[in-house]
Motif scaffolding. Structure first.
Motif: not given
Ligand SMILES: Cc1cc2nc3c(=O)[nH]c(=O)nc-3n(C[C@H](O)[C@H](O)[C@H](O)COP(=O)(O)OP(=O)(O)OC[C@H]3O[C@@H](n4cnc5c(N)ncnc54)[C@H](O)[C@@H]3O)c2cc1C
Length: 409
Positions: A25-48
Protein backbone atom coordinates in the motif's frame (compact mmCIF):
# COMPACT_ATOMS: atom_id res chain seq x y z
CA UNK A 1 8.81 15.46 -5.86
CA UNK A 2 7.67 13.32 -2.93
CA UNK A 3 6.91 9.63 -2.29
CA UNK A 4 6.65 7.30 0.70
CA UNK A 5 9.47 5.18 -0.68
CA UNK A 6 12.04 5.99 -3.33
CA UNK A 7 13.92 3.14 -4.97
CA UNK A 8 17.22 4.25 -6.51
CA UNK A 9 17.84 1.98 -9.51
CA UNK A 10 15.33 0.24 -11.77
CA UNK A 11 17.24 -3.02 -12.16
CA UNK A 12 16.31 -6.50 -10.95
CA UNK A 13 16.44 -5.80 -7.21
CA UNK A 14 14.91 -2.32 -7.51
CA UNK A 15 11.88 -3.48 -9.50
CA UNK A 16 11.28 -6.41 -7.12
CA UNK A 17 11.58 -4.06 -4.13
CA UNK A 18 9.18 -1.50 -5.64
CA UNK A 19 6.56 -4.18 -6.40
CA UNK A 20 6.72 -5.62 -2.88
CA UNK A 21 6.57 -2.17 -1.26
CA UNK A 22 3.61 -1.08 -3.40
CA UNK A 23 1.77 -4.32 -2.59
CA UNK A 24 1.84 -3.15 1.04
CA UNK A 25 0.00 0.00 0.00
CA UNK A 26 2.99 2.38 -0.11
CA UNK A 27 3.35 5.16 -2.63
CA UNK A 28 6.56 4.21 -4.51
CA UNK A 29 8.81 6.04 -6.97
CA UNK A 30 11.71 4.46 -8.92
CA UNK A 31 14.55 6.75 -10.04
CA UNK A 32 16.69 5.30 -12.83
CA UNK A 33 19.78 6.89 -14.40
CA UNK A 34 19.35 5.14 -17.78
CA UNK A 35 16.67 6.03 -20.36
CA UNK A 36 14.78 2.84 -19.43
CA UNK A 37 14.46 0.37 -16.57
CA UNK A 38 15.61 -3.28 -16.69
CA UNK A 39 18.35 -2.79 -19.29
CA UNK A 40 20.79 -5.26 -17.73
CA UNK A 41 18.06 -7.80 -17.11
CA UNK A 42 17.41 -7.90 -20.87
CA UNK A 43 21.01 -9.03 -21.44
CA UNK A 44 20.99 -11.80 -18.81
CA UNK A 45 21.38 -15.46 -19.70
CA UNK A 46 22.25 -14.53 -23.32
CA UNK A 47 18.88 -12.80 -23.64
CA UNK A 48 17.02 -15.70 -22.00
CA UNK A 49 17.32 -14.65 -18.31
CA UNK A 50 18.43 -17.46 -16.04
CA UNK A 51 16.43 -16.08 -13.11
CA UNK A 52 17.12 -18.67 -10.40
CA UNK A 53 18.41 -22.20 -9.84
CA UNK A 54 16.74 -25.31 -8.41
CA UNK A 55 19.90 -26.12 -6.43
CA UNK A 56 19.97 -23.16 -4.07
CA UNK A 57 22.25 -22.69 -1.07
CA UNK A 58 24.89 -20.51 0.52
CA UNK A 59 27.63 -22.76 -0.92
CA UNK A 60 27.04 -21.12 -4.31
CA UNK A 61 27.90 -17.65 -2.99
CA UNK A 62 31.03 -15.73 -1.96
CA UNK A 63 31.01 -13.08 0.76
CA UNK A 64 32.98 -11.97 3.81
CA UNK A 65 29.77 -12.68 5.80
CA UNK A 66 28.26 -15.87 4.38
CA UNK A 67 25.98 -16.40 7.38
CA UNK A 68 24.01 -13.34 6.23
CA UNK A 69 23.60 -14.90 2.78
CA UNK A 70 22.32 -18.12 4.38
CA UNK A 71 19.80 -16.16 6.46
CA UNK A 72 18.50 -14.23 3.44
CA UNK A 73 18.10 -17.45 1.43
CA UNK A 74 16.25 -19.02 4.32
CA UNK A 75 13.78 -16.13 4.25
CA UNK A 76 13.46 -16.01 0.46
CA UNK A 77 14.58 -19.07 -1.50
CA UNK A 78 14.27 -20.28 -5.10
CA UNK A 79 10.69 -21.43 -4.48
CA UNK A 80 9.75 -17.93 -3.35
CA UNK A 81 11.26 -16.58 -6.56
CA UNK A 82 9.27 -19.08 -8.65
CA UNK A 83 6.09 -18.08 -6.78
CA UNK A 84 6.83 -14.34 -7.17
CA UNK A 85 7.20 -14.78 -10.94
CA UNK A 86 4.28 -17.19 -11.30
CA UNK A 87 2.11 -14.37 -9.88
CA UNK A 88 3.39 -12.17 -12.71
CA UNK A 89 2.57 -14.84 -15.31
CA UNK A 90 6.10 -16.20 -15.76
CA UNK A 91 6.28 -19.98 -15.64
CA UNK A 92 9.67 -21.68 -15.31
CA UNK A 93 11.56 -23.87 -17.73
CA UNK A 94 14.44 -25.78 -16.15
CA UNK A 95 17.58 -26.80 -17.97
CA UNK A 96 19.62 -29.01 -15.61
CA UNK A 97 18.43 -26.91 -12.67
CA UNK A 98 19.09 -23.54 -14.35
CA UNK A 99 15.67 -21.82 -14.41
CA UNK A 100 14.53 -19.67 -17.37
CA UNK A 101 11.12 -18.22 -18.27
CA UNK A 102 9.06 -20.61 -20.38
CA UNK A 103 9.25 -18.07 -23.24
CA UNK A 104 13.08 -18.31 -23.05
CA UNK A 105 13.05 -14.51 -23.47
CA UNK A 106 14.45 -12.07 -20.92
CA UNK A 107 12.15 -9.44 -22.44
CA UNK A 108 9.12 -11.27 -21.06
CA UNK A 109 10.60 -11.13 -17.54
CA UNK A 110 11.23 -7.37 -17.86
CA UNK A 111 7.75 -6.79 -19.33
CA UNK A 112 6.03 -8.78 -16.59
CA UNK A 113 7.80 -6.67 -13.95
CA UNK A 114 6.93 -3.45 -15.79
CA UNK A 115 3.26 -4.40 -16.11
CA UNK A 116 3.04 -5.18 -12.39
CA UNK A 117 4.68 -1.83 -11.54
CA UNK A 118 2.09 -0.10 -13.73
CA UNK A 119 -0.79 -2.08 -12.21
CA UNK A 120 0.33 -1.09 -8.71
CA UNK A 121 0.70 2.58 -9.67
CA UNK A 122 4.48 2.72 -9.05
CA UNK A 123 5.89 5.88 -10.63
CA UNK A 124 9.07 5.55 -12.70
CA UNK A 125 11.36 8.44 -13.63
CA UNK A 126 14.24 7.75 -16.02
CA UNK A 127 17.40 9.74 -16.83
CA UNK A 128 17.68 10.65 -13.14
CA UNK A 129 21.13 10.02 -11.66
CA UNK A 130 20.94 10.31 -7.87
CA UNK A 131 24.17 11.79 -6.52
CA UNK A 132 23.36 12.43 -2.86
CA UNK A 133 21.14 11.19 -0.04
CA UNK A 134 20.81 13.02 3.23
CA UNK A 135 18.51 12.63 6.21
CA UNK A 136 15.93 15.40 6.54
CA UNK A 137 13.22 15.57 9.21
CA UNK A 138 11.58 12.15 9.51
CA UNK A 139 12.85 11.06 6.11
CA UNK A 140 15.43 11.74 3.41
CA UNK A 141 16.25 14.17 0.67
CA UNK A 142 17.74 12.88 -2.57
CA UNK A 143 19.57 15.02 -5.10
CA UNK A 144 20.14 14.65 -8.81
CA UNK A 145 21.47 17.27 -11.25
CA UNK A 146 18.01 18.40 -12.27
CA UNK A 147 15.74 17.73 -9.28
CA UNK A 148 15.42 17.15 -5.56
CA UNK A 149 13.21 14.42 -4.12
CA UNK A 150 11.96 13.67 -0.63
CA UNK A 151 10.72 10.46 0.91
CA UNK A 152 10.32 8.59 4.18
CA UNK A 153 12.33 5.54 3.17
CA UNK A 154 15.00 4.87 0.55
CA UNK A 155 15.90 1.60 -1.09
CA UNK A 156 19.39 1.67 -2.61
CA UNK A 157 19.31 -0.75 -5.56
CA UNK A 158 22.07 0.70 -7.74
CA UNK A 159 23.88 -2.57 -8.58
CA UNK A 160 27.68 -2.79 -8.70
CA UNK A 161 29.89 -1.58 -11.53
CA UNK A 162 29.95 -4.57 -13.89
CA UNK A 163 29.04 -3.85 -17.55
CA UNK A 164 28.65 -0.13 -17.02
CA UNK A 165 27.03 0.35 -20.42
CA UNK A 166 23.99 -1.47 -19.01
CA UNK A 167 23.57 1.08 -16.20
CA UNK A 168 25.37 0.33 -12.96
CA UNK A 169 28.43 2.55 -12.74
CA UNK A 170 29.55 2.14 -9.13
CA UNK A 171 27.72 5.23 -7.89
CA UNK A 172 25.83 3.08 -5.37
CA UNK A 173 29.07 2.45 -3.47
CA UNK A 174 29.59 6.21 -3.13
CA UNK A 175 26.01 6.73 -1.92
CA UNK A 176 26.41 3.94 0.66
CA UNK A 177 29.80 5.31 1.77
CA UNK A 178 28.18 8.73 2.20
CA UNK A 179 25.79 7.11 4.69
CA UNK A 180 28.72 5.71 6.68
CA UNK A 181 28.96 2.20 5.23
CA UNK A 182 32.19 0.25 4.83
CA UNK A 183 32.76 -1.17 1.35
CA UNK A 184 34.48 -4.57 1.08
CA UNK A 185 36.97 -4.14 -1.85
CA UNK A 186 35.14 -4.55 -5.14
CA UNK A 187 36.59 -6.69 -7.98
CA UNK A 188 35.16 -7.97 -11.27
CA UNK A 189 33.77 -11.52 -11.20
CA UNK A 190 32.24 -13.90 -13.74
CA UNK A 191 34.64 -12.83 -16.45
CA UNK A 192 37.60 -14.10 -18.50
CA UNK A 193 41.20 -14.13 -17.25
CA UNK A 194 44.32 -12.88 -19.02
CA UNK A 195 47.27 -15.28 -19.13
CA UNK A 196 50.98 -14.53 -19.54
CA UNK A 197 51.78 -17.51 -21.81
CA UNK A 198 52.21 -16.55 -25.48
CA UNK A 199 50.74 -19.90 -26.62
CA UNK A 200 47.20 -18.61 -26.09
CA UNK A 201 47.54 -16.42 -29.20
CA UNK A 202 47.71 -19.54 -31.36
CA UNK A 203 44.86 -21.23 -29.46
CA UNK A 204 42.23 -18.48 -29.91
CA UNK A 205 38.83 -19.94 -30.69
CA UNK A 206 39.49 -23.45 -29.30
CA UNK A 207 36.77 -24.78 -26.97
CA UNK A 208 37.57 -27.74 -24.77
CA UNK A 209 35.92 -29.66 -21.91
CA UNK A 210 38.23 -29.33 -18.93
CA UNK A 211 38.52 -28.95 -15.19
CA UNK A 212 40.09 -25.68 -14.11
CA UNK A 213 42.01 -25.55 -10.84
CA UNK A 214 42.80 -22.14 -9.30
CA UNK A 215 45.98 -21.79 -7.25
CA UNK A 216 46.86 -18.71 -5.22
CA UNK A 217 50.43 -18.52 -3.98
CA UNK A 218 50.76 -22.21 -4.82
CA UNK A 219 47.69 -23.34 -2.86
CA UNK A 220 44.58 -24.79 -4.48
CA UNK A 221 41.61 -22.46 -3.86
CA UNK A 222 38.85 -23.56 -6.23
CA UNK A 223 38.04 -25.96 -9.08
CA UNK A 224 35.24 -26.14 -11.67
CA UNK A 225 34.45 -28.22 -14.73
CA UNK A 226 32.88 -27.34 -18.06
CA UNK A 227 33.63 -25.91 -21.47
CA UNK A 228 36.70 -23.67 -21.37
CA UNK A 229 37.17 -21.20 -24.22
CA UNK A 230 40.73 -20.36 -25.17
CA UNK A 231 41.24 -16.80 -26.41
CA UNK A 232 44.13 -14.67 -27.62
CA UNK A 233 44.28 -13.00 -24.19
CA UNK A 234 43.93 -16.21 -22.13
CA UNK A 235 40.94 -18.21 -20.88
CA UNK A 236 37.18 -17.79 -20.70
CA UNK A 237 33.95 -19.80 -20.44
CA UNK A 238 31.74 -20.70 -17.48
CA UNK A 239 34.30 -22.65 -15.37
CA UNK A 240 36.75 -19.75 -15.76
CA UNK A 241 34.00 -17.27 -14.78
CA UNK A 242 33.39 -19.28 -11.62
CA UNK A 243 36.98 -18.85 -10.37
CA UNK A 244 37.52 -15.33 -11.74
CA UNK A 245 36.41 -13.37 -8.64
CA UNK A 246 38.79 -15.28 -6.36
CA UNK A 247 41.54 -14.82 -8.97
CA UNK A 248 40.88 -11.06 -9.08
CA UNK A 249 41.19 -10.81 -5.28
CA UNK A 250 44.51 -12.68 -5.49
CA UNK A 251 45.79 -10.21 -8.10
CA UNK A 252 44.56 -7.28 -5.98
CA UNK A 253 46.54 -8.65 -3.05
CA UNK A 254 49.61 -9.02 -5.30
CA UNK A 255 49.60 -12.81 -4.86
CA UNK A 256 50.73 -15.36 -7.45
CA UNK A 257 47.64 -16.48 -9.37
CA UNK A 258 47.76 -19.57 -11.57
CA UNK A 259 45.15 -21.71 -13.28
CA UNK A 260 45.77 -25.26 -14.46
CA UNK A 261 43.58 -26.92 -17.04
CA UNK A 262 43.00 -30.65 -16.89
CA UNK A 263 41.87 -31.84 -20.32
CA UNK A 264 41.32 -35.41 -19.05
CA UNK A 265 39.60 -34.90 -15.69
CA UNK A 266 38.06 -38.39 -15.70
CA UNK A 267 41.39 -40.13 -16.27
CA UNK A 268 44.13 -40.33 -13.65
CA UNK A 269 47.65 -39.26 -14.54
CA UNK A 270 48.88 -42.91 -14.36
CA UNK A 271 46.06 -44.17 -16.57
CA UNK A 272 46.77 -41.42 -19.11
CA UNK A 273 50.48 -42.33 -19.17
CA UNK A 274 49.58 -46.03 -19.74
CA UNK A 275 47.19 -45.06 -22.53
CA UNK A 276 49.76 -42.84 -24.25
CA UNK A 277 52.51 -45.48 -23.91
CA UNK A 278 50.24 -48.04 -25.57
CA UNK A 279 49.45 -45.62 -28.36
CA UNK A 280 53.14 -44.86 -28.85
CA UNK A 281 53.87 -48.58 -29.21
CA UNK A 282 50.92 -49.12 -31.56
CA UNK A 283 51.96 -46.30 -33.90
CA UNK A 284 55.71 -46.68 -33.55
CA UNK A 285 56.31 -46.76 -37.28
CA UNK A 286 53.80 -43.99 -38.11
CA UNK A 287 54.17 -40.22 -38.22
CA UNK A 288 53.57 -37.91 -35.26
CA UNK A 289 50.32 -36.77 -36.83
CA UNK A 290 48.91 -40.29 -36.49
CA UNK A 291 49.82 -40.41 -32.79
CA UNK A 292 48.20 -37.00 -32.20
CA UNK A 293 44.94 -37.62 -34.04
CA UNK A 294 41.83 -37.64 -31.87
CA UNK A 295 43.56 -36.94 -28.56
CA UNK A 296 42.47 -33.31 -28.36
CA UNK A 297 41.57 -30.44 -30.68
CA UNK A 298 44.31 -30.39 -33.34
CA UNK A 299 45.67 -26.93 -32.47
CA UNK A 300 45.68 -27.83 -28.79
CA UNK A 301 47.45 -31.18 -29.07
CA UNK A 302 50.16 -29.58 -31.19
CA UNK A 303 50.76 -26.96 -28.48
CA UNK A 304 50.77 -29.68 -25.78
CA UNK A 305 53.36 -31.68 -27.76
CA UNK A 306 55.56 -28.59 -28.07
CA UNK A 307 55.25 -27.70 -24.38
CA UNK A 308 56.18 -31.31 -23.54
CA UNK A 309 59.40 -30.87 -25.56
CA UNK A 310 58.55 -32.43 -28.94
CA UNK A 311 61.15 -31.44 -31.53
CA UNK A 312 61.66 -32.12 -35.22
CA UNK A 313 58.63 -34.38 -35.54
CA UNK A 314 59.72 -36.60 -32.63
CA UNK A 315 57.50 -37.74 -29.79
CA UNK A 316 58.14 -35.99 -26.47
CA UNK A 317 58.61 -37.82 -23.20
CA UNK A 318 55.23 -39.48 -22.56
CA UNK A 319 55.15 -38.62 -18.84
CA UNK A 320 55.87 -34.98 -19.65
CA UNK A 321 53.11 -34.99 -22.26
CA UNK A 322 50.59 -36.46 -19.77
CA UNK A 323 51.58 -33.76 -17.24
CA UNK A 324 50.99 -30.98 -19.75
CA UNK A 325 47.60 -32.42 -20.74
CA UNK A 326 46.50 -32.69 -17.12
CA UNK A 327 48.08 -29.47 -15.87
CA UNK A 328 48.06 -27.03 -18.77
CA UNK A 329 49.28 -23.72 -17.34
CA UNK A 330 47.75 -20.25 -17.38
CA UNK A 331 49.73 -17.73 -15.30
CA UNK A 332 47.11 -15.09 -14.60
CA UNK A 333 48.19 -11.48 -15.06
CA UNK A 334 44.80 -9.80 -15.02
CA UNK A 335 41.07 -10.23 -15.32
CA UNK A 336 39.15 -8.83 -18.28
CA UNK A 337 37.87 -6.12 -15.95
CA UNK A 338 34.54 -4.59 -14.99
CA UNK A 339 33.41 -3.90 -18.57
CA UNK A 340 33.35 -7.61 -19.41
CA UNK A 341 32.29 -8.85 -15.96
CA UNK A 342 28.75 -10.08 -15.27
CA UNK A 343 28.92 -9.22 -11.61
CA UNK A 344 31.04 -7.58 -8.89
CA UNK A 345 32.46 -9.35 -5.86
CA UNK A 346 32.66 -7.26 -2.69
CA UNK A 347 30.40 -4.32 -1.82
CA UNK A 348 28.56 -2.98 1.22
CA UNK A 349 29.68 -4.86 4.33
CA UNK A 350 26.84 -7.20 5.33
CA UNK A 351 27.66 -6.82 9.01
CA UNK A 352 26.26 -3.27 8.80
CA UNK A 353 22.90 -4.35 7.35
CA UNK A 354 20.05 -6.40 8.88
CA UNK A 355 19.61 -9.84 7.30
CA UNK A 356 15.87 -9.74 8.07
CA UNK A 357 15.10 -6.84 5.73
CA UNK A 358 18.42 -5.37 4.45
CA UNK A 359 17.91 -2.18 6.48
CA UNK A 360 21.05 -0.17 7.18
CA UNK A 361 22.24 -0.32 10.78
CA UNK A 362 23.87 3.11 10.34
CA UNK A 363 20.88 4.84 8.84
CA UNK A 364 17.49 3.33 9.75
CA UNK A 365 15.01 3.95 6.95
CA UNK A 366 17.61 3.17 4.27
CA UNK A 367 17.63 -0.33 2.77
CA UNK A 368 20.47 -1.71 0.63
CA UNK A 369 19.82 -4.54 -1.82
CA UNK A 370 21.17 -6.58 -4.75
CA UNK A 371 24.65 -6.62 -6.16
CA UNK A 372 25.60 -3.51 -4.20
CA UNK A 373 25.93 -5.77 -1.16
CA UNK A 374 29.00 -7.92 -0.47
CA UNK A 375 27.68 -11.18 -1.96
CA UNK A 376 28.24 -12.69 -5.40
CA UNK A 377 27.00 -15.96 -6.73
CA UNK A 378 28.47 -18.35 -9.27
CA UNK A 379 26.95 -18.63 -12.78
CA UNK A 380 23.53 -20.27 -12.89
CA UNK A 381 20.88 -17.79 -11.74
CA UNK A 382 22.38 -17.16 -8.30
CA UNK A 383 22.98 -13.43 -8.75
CA UNK A 384 19.43 -12.75 -9.85
CA UNK A 385 18.14 -14.92 -6.99
CA UNK A 386 20.10 -12.62 -4.66
CA UNK A 387 18.59 -9.53 -6.33
CA UNK A 388 14.98 -10.85 -6.02
CA UNK A 389 15.49 -12.10 -2.45
CA UNK A 390 17.04 -8.93 -1.03
CA UNK A 391 14.73 -6.68 -3.10
CA UNK A 392 11.56 -8.46 -1.95
CA UNK A 393 12.61 -8.59 1.72
CA UNK A 394 13.49 -4.89 1.79
CA UNK A 395 10.48 -3.78 -0.25
CA UNK A 396 7.98 -5.71 1.87
CA UNK A 397 9.49 -4.41 5.10
CA UNK A 398 9.76 -0.77 3.95
CA UNK A 399 6.21 -0.91 2.59
CA UNK A 400 4.83 -2.31 5.85
CA UNK A 401 6.68 0.31 7.92
CA UNK A 402 5.20 3.12 5.81
CA UNK A 403 1.74 1.60 6.05
CA UNK A 404 1.99 1.18 9.84
CA UNK A 405 3.29 4.72 10.38
CA UNK A 406 0.47 6.16 8.19
CA UNK A 407 -2.01 4.44 10.49
CA UNK A 408 -0.44 5.73 13.69
CA UNK A 409 0.00 9.31 12.38
C1 LIG B 1 25.73 -9.84 -19.58
C2 LIG B 1 25.21 -10.27 -18.22
C3 LIG B 1 24.51 -11.46 -18.12
C4 LIG B 1 24.05 -11.91 -16.86
N1 LIG B 1 23.32 -13.05 -16.78
C5 LIG B 1 22.82 -13.46 -15.57
C6 LIG B 1 21.96 -14.60 -15.49
O1 LIG B 1 21.57 -15.23 -16.50
N2 LIG B 1 21.56 -14.98 -14.25
C7 LIG B 1 21.91 -14.30 -13.11
O2 LIG B 1 21.53 -14.71 -12.03
N3 LIG B 1 22.67 -13.18 -13.18
C8 LIG B 1 23.11 -12.74 -14.39
N4 LIG B 1 23.84 -11.58 -14.45
C9 LIG B 1 24.06 -10.79 -13.21
C10 LIG B 1 22.76 -10.00 -12.85
O3 LIG B 1 22.28 -9.36 -14.00
C11 LIG B 1 23.04 -8.96 -11.77
O4 LIG B 1 23.65 -9.57 -10.66
C12 LIG B 1 21.73 -8.29 -11.33
O5 LIG B 1 21.14 -7.62 -12.43
C13 LIG B 1 21.96 -7.31 -10.20
O6 LIG B 1 20.75 -6.67 -9.90
P1 LIG B 1 20.75 -5.25 -9.20
O7 LIG B 1 19.33 -4.80 -9.17
O8 LIG B 1 21.50 -5.31 -7.94
O9 LIG B 1 21.59 -4.31 -10.16
P2 LIG B 1 21.33 -3.89 -11.69
O10 LIG B 1 20.47 -4.90 -12.37
O11 LIG B 1 22.65 -3.58 -12.23
O12 LIG B 1 20.46 -2.56 -11.57
C14 LIG B 1 20.95 -1.37 -11.00
C15 LIG B 1 20.21 -0.22 -11.63
O13 LIG B 1 20.48 0.98 -10.91
C16 LIG B 1 20.70 2.04 -11.82
N5 LIG B 1 21.54 3.04 -11.12
C17 LIG B 1 22.80 2.88 -10.67
N6 LIG B 1 23.21 3.98 -10.01
C18 LIG B 1 22.18 4.86 -10.04
C19 LIG B 1 22.01 6.18 -9.53
N7 LIG B 1 22.98 6.81 -8.85
N8 LIG B 1 20.82 6.81 -9.77
C20 LIG B 1 19.83 6.19 -10.45
N9 LIG B 1 19.95 4.94 -10.96
C21 LIG B 1 21.10 4.27 -10.75
C22 LIG B 1 21.39 1.38 -12.99
O14 LIG B 1 21.28 2.12 -14.18
C23 LIG B 1 20.64 0.04 -13.06
O15 LIG B 1 19.51 0.09 -13.89
C24 LIG B 1 24.30 -11.12 -15.69
C25 LIG B 1 24.99 -9.91 -15.82
C26 LIG B 1 25.43 -9.48 -17.07
C27 LIG B 1 26.15 -8.16 -17.20
Amino acid sequence: MKADIIVIGGGASGMAAAICAARQGADVLILERMPRIGKKLLATGNGRCNYTNEAMGVQYYHSETRQFVAEVLEEFNAEDTLAFFADLGILPKSNQGYVYPNSMQAASVVDSLRFELERLGVKVMVDIDVSRIHPKGKGFQLESKSETFSCRRVILACGGRASEKLGSNGSGYQLAKGLGHRIVPVVPALTGLKAKEAVYKSLAGVRVEAEIVLHIDGEERDRHRGEVQLADYGISGIPVFQVSGRAAYGLNNRQRVECFLDFFPDTTYDALVRFLEKRKEHFKSSSLEVFETGLLNRKLIQVCMKLAGSEKGRLPNIKKLASVMKKFPASIVGSRGFDFAQVCAGGVDLKEVSSKNCESKHQPGVYIVGELLDADGICGGYNLQWAWATGCLAGTSAGKECHDSHRTN
